[in-house]
Design a protein around this motif. Sequence first.
Motif, PDB file in Angstrom:
ATOM      1  N   GLU A   1       0.825  -1.208   0.000  1.00 29.12           N
ATOM      2  CA  GLU A   1       0.000   0.000   0.000  1.00 29.12           C
ATOM      3  C   GLU A   1       0.861   1.260   0.000  1.00 29.12           C
ATOM      4  N   ILE A   2       1.937   1.231   0.762  1.00 28.91           N
ATOM      5  CA  ILE A   2       2.826   2.407   0.836  1.00 28.91           C
ATOM      6  C   ILE A   2       3.547   2.618  -0.491  1.00 28.91           C
ATOM      7  N   VAL A   3       4.037   1.514  -1.085  1.00 22.66           N
ATOM      8  CA  VAL A   3       4.722   1.616  -2.374  1.00 22.66           C
ATOM      9  C   VAL A   3       3.774   2.128  -3.450  1.00 22.66           C
ATOM     10  N   ARG A   4       2.498   1.660  -3.418  1.00 16.83           N
ATOM     11  CA  ARG A   4       1.519   2.150  -4.396  1.00 16.83           C
ATOM     12  C   ARG A   4       1.398   3.653  -4.347  1.00 16.83           C
ATOM     13  N   MET A   5       1.329   4.194  -3.121  1.00 12.49           N
ATOM     14  CA  MET A   5       1.083   5.628  -2.978  1.00 12.49           C
ATOM     15  C   MET A   5       2.351   6.467  -3.185  1.00 12.49           C
ATOM     16  N   ILE A   6       3.498   5.925  -2.816  1.00 10.22           N
ATOM     17  CA  ILE A   6       4.752   6.622  -3.126  1.00 10.22           C
ATOM     18  C   ILE A   6       4.981   6.620  -4.632  1.00 10.22           C
ATOM     19  N   GLY A   7       4.616   5.508  -5.262  1.00  8.88           N
ATOM     20  CA  GLY A   7       4.820   5.355  -6.702  1.00  8.88           C
ATOM     21  C   GLY A   7       6.039   4.496  -6.963  1.00  8.88           C
ATOM     22  N   ILE A   8       5.864   3.381  -7.669  1.00 12.05           N
ATOM     23  CA  ILE A   8       6.979   2.473  -7.921  1.00 12.05           C
ATOM     24  C   ILE A   8       8.109   3.168  -8.670  1.00 12.05           C
ATOM     25  N   ASP A   9       7.756   4.152  -9.510  1.00 17.22           N
ATOM     26  CA  ASP A   9       8.783   4.876 -10.259  1.00 17.22           C
ATOM     27  C   ASP A   9       9.609   5.787  -9.366  1.00 17.22           C
ATOM     28  N   ASN A  10       9.108   6.063  -8.160  1.00 14.33           N
ATOM     29  CA  ASN A  10       9.846   6.924  -7.231  1.00 14.33           C
ATOM     30  C   ASN A  10      10.729   6.129  -6.267  1.00 14.33           C
ATOM     31  N   ILE A  11      10.722   4.800  -6.403  1.00 15.43           N
ATOM     32  CA  ILE A  11      11.627   3.974  -5.610  1.00 15.43           C
ATOM     33  C   ILE A  11      12.958   3.908  -6.340  1.00 15.43           C
ATOM     34  N   LYS A  12      14.024   4.362  -5.700  1.00 18.95           N
ATOM     35  CA  LYS A  12      15.340   4.429  -6.353  1.00 18.95           C
ATOM     36  C   LYS A  12      15.887   3.015  -6.565  1.00 18.95           C
ATOM     37  N   PRO A  13      16.322   2.712  -7.787  1.00 16.50           N
ATOM     38  CA  PRO A  13      16.890   1.388  -8.042  1.00 16.50           C
ATOM     39  C   PRO A  13      18.277   1.262  -7.421  1.00 16.50           C
ATOM     40  N   LYS A  14      18.629   0.066  -7.016  1.00 20.95           N
ATOM     41  CA  LYS A  14      19.980  -0.187  -6.523  1.00 20.95           C
ATOM     42  C   LYS A  14      20.332  -1.638  -6.786  1.00 20.95           C
ATOM     43  N   PRO A  15      21.610  -1.939  -6.905  1.00 21.76           N
ATOM     44  CA  PRO A  15      22.006  -3.309  -7.242  1.00 21.76           C
ATOM     45  C   PRO A  15      21.718  -4.273  -6.100  1.00 21.76           C
ATOM     46  N   LEU A  16      21.525  -5.526  -6.457  1.00 26.86           N
ATOM     47  CA  LEU A  16      21.303  -6.572  -5.468  1.00 26.86           C
ATOM     48  C   LEU A  16      22.646  -6.984  -4.858  1.00 26.86           C
ATOM     49  N   ASP A  17      22.727  -6.970  -3.558  1.00 28.93           N
ATOM     50  CA  ASP A  17      23.934  -7.453  -2.867  1.00 28.93           C
ATOM     51  C   ASP A  17      23.830  -8.961  -2.701  1.00 28.93           C
ATOM     52  N   PHE A  18      24.852  -9.645  -3.207  1.00 31.31           N
ATOM     53  CA  PHE A  18      24.856 -11.115  -3.118  1.00 31.31           C
ATOM     54  C   PHE A  18      26.162 -11.560  -2.486  1.00 31.31           C
ATOM     55  N   TYR A  19      26.090 -12.285  -1.403  1.00 26.58           N
ATOM     56  CA  TYR A  19      27.276 -12.742  -0.710  1.00 26.58           C
ATOM     57  C   TYR A  19      27.291 -14.261  -0.629  1.00 26.58           C
ATOM     58  N   GLU A  20      28.455 -14.835  -0.934  1.00 25.70           N
ATOM     59  CA  GLU A  20      28.656 -16.268  -0.745  1.00 25.70           C
ATOM     60  C   GLU A  20      29.155 -16.503   0.662  1.00 25.70           C
ATOM     61  N   LEU A  21      28.446 -17.311   1.442  1.00 32.15           N
ATOM     62  CA  LEU A  21      28.829 -17.558   2.803  1.00 32.15           C
ATOM     63  C   LEU A  21      30.018 -18.526   2.872  1.00 32.15           C
ATOM     64  N   ASN A  22      30.909 -18.265   3.829  1.00 30.76           N
ATOM     65  CA  ASN A  22      31.998 -19.223   4.077  1.00 30.76           C
ATOM     66  C   ASN A  22      31.422 -20.503   4.672  1.00 30.76           C
ATOM     67  N   ARG A  23      31.882 -21.615   4.161  1.00 30.39           N
ATOM     68  CA  ARG A  23      31.414 -22.882   4.681  1.00 30.39           C
ATOM     69  C   ARG A  23      32.615 -23.708   5.150  1.00 30.39           C
ATOM     70  N   THR A  24      32.547 -24.174   6.346  1.00 33.38           N
ATOM     71  CA  THR A  24      33.626 -25.003   6.888  1.00 33.38           C
ATOM     72  C   THR A  24      33.098 -26.402   7.146  1.00 33.38           C
ATOM     73  N   ASN A  25      33.810 -27.396   6.642  1.00 36.75           N
ATOM     74  CA  ASN A  25      33.395 -28.762   6.906  1.00 36.75           C
ATOM     75  C   ASN A  25      34.615 -29.569   7.379  1.00 36.75           C
TER      76      ASN A  25
END
Length: 474
Positions: free
Chosen positions: A450-474
Motif C-alpha cells: 500500500e505504501i509503495v503504491r502511494m509513493i509510486g513504484i517509479d519513485n523507488i530508487k533502483p539499486k544493485p542486489l547485494d549477493f554474498y557467498e557464505l563461508n562454509r567449513t566442513n
Amino acid sequence: MIISKNWLNEFIDLKNISTDELVKTLNSIGLEVDGVTTIIAPKKVVVAKVMSKEKHPDAEKLSICQVDTGNEVLQIVCGAKNVEAGQFVAVSLEGAQIGDITIKRAKLRGVESNGMICSSTELGFAKINDGIMVLDNSIGELTLGKELCEYPLFNDELIEIELTPNRGDCLSINGIARDLSAALDINLKEKKPFKDVDNAEGIRRILNVHFSDGIDGNLNIKAIELLNNIENTLKVKLRLASIEELKDNAIENLLSYTTHASGVLFNAVDLSKLCNECEQISLDVKTKENKEFVIKYKDKELAIAGITQNEEFKIDKDSKKIIIIANYVNPKIIANTHKNYKNTDIYRSFRGSEPELNIGIDYLFNLLQLNKNIKIYGSSCQNTPSKEKISINCNISELENMIGQSCEKNDVVKILKRLGFELSIAEDNLYLKVPFYRHDINNSADICEEIVRMIGIDNIKPKPLDFYELNRTN
C-alpha cells in the motif's frame, strides 16, 4: 469500472488536477486506466425554453415550436413526440456543428425552422429516451442562452479502469476517491448524513423484522411509499446511460446509481406483492448452512446472502410501498455459497462490497428526500454484528527493508490514515487495524504494498542486489 471526472469531483476536489495527471496517478497506484473518452456538447448549443407548441399543418408527426433562447424567440419545427410547452431544452443554433451536420435555417414542409431541439444522442451523449432531452436543474441553474458545454455534466471525461479481482473496494466512485485522497494528499469531501423529517411515520407501522442470532452480515432495511409517479433527474439518467445501467424503473435506477457511487449493495421488494391486505408485514432473517443469511416472508425466500432470489416480489412501475434493503456479506461466504444459487449477479458481492452501509443509505435517501412524491418512513431495521478488525503490527525499519529505501514516518502514517487504517504509534512501531472493506490486507507485506503504491513504484530508487557467498567449513 467506469467513472467520470465530474462524478468523482463530488467526492474529492479535483478542480486543480488535470485529466492527464489524474490518469497518471490512477495508473501509478495500480488502478489501470483502459481508456479515456471526452464527452462535450458542441458549441452554439444553448439552454432554451419551449414557449408554445402547435401541430404542423402539413405533417402529422411534426410540431411547430416557439422557443426562447435568451436573446430571441425562434421558430423551430420538431419531430419528437415528447416535446411540450414549458420544457427547458437544448437547442442547436444556426452554425452549430452536430456530428456531420451544420445547422442552417431551413423550411420543413413549407414551414420555416431556425434551429434544432436536440436529443442526447444527437449531441454525442448516451441515449436516455426516444425523444428530445429535457433539461432540469440537476445539471445546475438553467440560464437561457447559456451554452450547454459550460455545464460540468456536458463537459466531462469518462475514465474506464481495469480492476484486479482483489480490489472490490474500488468498485465505486467513493472507493476510487479514497485511493486518490492518499495518492494526491487531498481530503475527501464531507458526506451529508441523512436525517428523517420531523414526525415521520415509523417503519414499524408497516414492517417488522426479526433477526436470528449469529447472522454474519450487515443489513439496513428502510421503507418508502410512492405517492405519485416519479422520474429520475437528467443527471442520474445520463450517468447511468454512460455506464449502460439505465432502466425503465426510477427506483431501480436510483439503487444502481447509489451502488456505483457508494459501493453499497441494495435490493428492493414490493410490499403489496408479499401481502396486499396486510397493514404490517413480518420478515425473518436467519442463517443457512454456509453462514449465508436468508430473508424470508413466511416460507418464501426473498434474498439469500444479499442476492435477490424471488423475482415474484420485485418492484415494477405500479409499486407503491417499497422496502429497500442495504446489505453486506463477507465475500468468503459468497465464494462458498454462490454455486448453490444459479443465474445471480455476484460480481460486486464476490469481490467485496462496501460494508459501511450508512454511506449508501445517506447518499440514496438524500436523493429520495428531494422528491415530494416520495414518502420516507422514519427509522430502520438494522443488523450490524460486532466484529474485530484484523490487527497488524510492524515497524518502520521492517517496511524500509522491504521497500529498499528510507521512508518518512509521517508520510507512512498519513498514507495509511487516508486509506482508512486505524493506527497507533509507539516510537517506530505501528499498530494497525485494517478497514473492513480491505479484504486483501493480511500482513506487513500487504501494508508495504500500500505504501509503495502511494509513493509510486517509479519513485523507488533502483539499486544493485547485494549477493554474498557464505563461508562454509566442513
